[in-house]
Design an enzyme around this catalytic site. Sequence first.
Site, PDB file in Angstrom:
ATOM      1  N   CYS A  18      66.663 -94.224   8.115  1.00 36.25           N
ATOM      2  CA  CYS A  18      66.826 -94.847   6.788  1.00 36.25           C
ATOM      3  C   CYS A  18      67.059 -93.745   5.761  1.00 36.25           C
ATOM      4  O   CYS A  18      66.356 -93.650   4.746  1.00 36.25           O
ATOM      5  CB  CYS A  18      65.627 -95.701   6.420  1.00 36.25           C
ATOM      6  SG  CYS A  18      65.027 -96.795   7.739  1.00 36.25           S
ATOM      7  N   ALA A  19      68.068 -92.905   6.006  1.00 34.83           N
ATOM      8  CA  ALA A  19      68.214 -91.628   5.306  1.00 34.83           C
ATOM      9  C   ALA A  19      68.851 -91.706   3.929  1.00 34.83           C
ATOM     10  O   ALA A  19      68.605 -90.832   3.087  1.00 34.83           O
ATOM     11  CB  ALA A  19      69.048 -90.674   6.174  1.00 34.83           C
ATOM     12  N   LYS A  65      66.082 -86.566   1.035  1.00 37.76           N
ATOM     13  CA  LYS A  65      65.108 -86.032   1.976  1.00 37.76           C
ATOM     14  C   LYS A  65      65.800 -85.298   3.124  1.00 37.76           C
ATOM     15  O   LYS A  65      65.287 -84.306   3.640  1.00 37.76           O
ATOM     16  CB  LYS A  65      64.217 -87.164   2.492  1.00 37.76           C
ATOM     17  CG  LYS A  65      63.418 -87.865   1.385  1.00 37.76           C
ATOM     18  CD  LYS A  65      62.578 -89.004   1.947  1.00 37.76           C
ATOM     19  CE  LYS A  65      61.850 -89.760   0.847  1.00 37.76           C
ATOM     20  NZ  LYS A  65      62.781 -90.561   0.003  1.00 37.76           N
ATOM     21  N   ASP A  81      61.270 -93.308   6.513  1.00 38.75           N
ATOM     22  CA  ASP A  81      61.173 -93.825   5.142  1.00 38.75           C
ATOM     23  C   ASP A  81      61.696 -95.256   5.173  1.00 38.75           C
ATOM     24  O   ASP A  81      62.872 -95.515   4.946  1.00 38.75           O
ATOM     25  CB  ASP A  81      62.008 -92.939   4.206  1.00 38.75           C
ATOM     26  CG  ASP A  81      61.829 -93.304   2.751  1.00 38.75           C
ATOM     27  OD1 ASP A  81      61.055 -94.222   2.461  1.00 38.75           O
ATOM     28  OD2 ASP A  81      62.477 -92.676   1.896  1.00 38.75           O
ATOM     29  N   CYS A  87      58.228 -96.146  -0.884  1.00 38.74           N
ATOM     30  CA  CYS A  87      58.079 -95.996  -2.336  1.00 38.74           C
ATOM     31  C   CYS A  87      57.461 -97.285  -2.886  1.00 38.74           C
ATOM     32  O   CYS A  87      57.923 -97.853  -3.870  1.00 38.74           O
ATOM     33  CB  CYS A  87      59.394 -95.663  -3.015  1.00 38.74           C
ATOM     34  SG  CYS A  87      60.752 -96.816  -2.705  1.00 38.74           S
TER      35      CYS A  87
END
Length: 431
Positions: free
Chosen positions: A255-256, A261, A322, A375
């Site tokens: 999930c880049a 990141k 993520d 998040c």
Amino acid sequence: MSNVSNVRALAAETLYNVVDKGASLNQELPFASQGLSPKDKALLQQICYGVLRYLPSLENYCQHLVEQPLKGKRRIFQFLLYVGIYQLQHMRVPPHAAISETVNALQQLRALGLKGLINAILRSFQRQQVELEEKAKQIPVCLYNHPNWFIKQVKEAYPDHWEDILEANQQQAPMWLRVNQSQFSTQEYSEMLTANDIEHTLNPDFIDGIKLSKPRDVLSLPEFDTGACSVQDAAAQLAARYLDPQNGDAILDACAAPGGKTCHILELADADVLALDSDATRLERVKQNLERIGLGADLQCGDASQPHTWWDEDQFDRILLDVPCSATGVIRRHPDIKWLRRASDINDLSTLQGDILDSIWPLLKPGGTLVYATCSVLPQENQQQVAKFLTNNDDVEHIPLHSEDTKTTPGLQLLPGESDGFYYAKLVKKA
């Protein structure tokens, strides 16, 4: 969206598309801003962000001021009223200018017949402002300007801090930079900023980060175009640090997109990184970010919950997971989240997160490290998710990130304030 030059008209159209049509503000604003001067772009963003921050209050005022709500094809003019009232209540625009410019927007919106109505309602708000504000404060959704379901969940999760979280969500987020450690140390880049009269502060809790005293155009930052720094919130900068990449590691960044990141991992180590994302368009953003900093990764379009469709069966030393989440930790950066997200989404997201974690875990080598990240500030997506995984799997070693990080209350939860709201948990597969 029509190509109009009146900023208030553009704001009304943008807000209509976001709130009523479910569009993302991140998608709508660049489209609406085409052809505008930098000053007008900033004004458009300020108005749209502001209306979305205070939407329940603005709706409440109009309920008292408008005899018949503007519905159907006239709904866009309801948002124009919100634009006008927001300016009168929260901006430094002189009241006469705020009203006249809002009324003039009707020319661009091809509704000159409504000039008298819009003008009268805005002037009525001026006269009744104090009274209307007092009435609105009696209603929780207007007092806090968040949806009731979210207020309830935050109150349950953080009985001592829930009001602080809601208040932080109403503030403008700070602009953080991540220094590219493969080019400069944080101290070296700080000195470069000082030499360019760019005010900033350092925080020892975020060793790669620099917080600017006020936002600015990235192109004004020293050597930004050659990758010396990137814009990334301080909380997001912890992901790569907790992952602790080493030279030669095989690393999966699941999930880049948009790639912040991924870039950070490569700035810290000469590793073989596979950047995975299910959205090909967003994966292009990863490529662009990598090109700017001059580093490379393998890019793969694929669904993290279905590794069999893309995985070559070579396990990874480290995995950054993520996962898709409610994004309730970054509301101050994306105020449309409050109105696009629904309470029912949280259970659906929690199920998806569990599926992805279960699917990705076999891709990690024995002895390898997985960092789970969101998040979000909601426990269902964070602490509860990881606690369940620890209970259901015998081959997981839990690595505490702070003194109160235990197997029953795992992970680190950051709340919006100095940084955005983020959650991290560090897991190692037993050898």
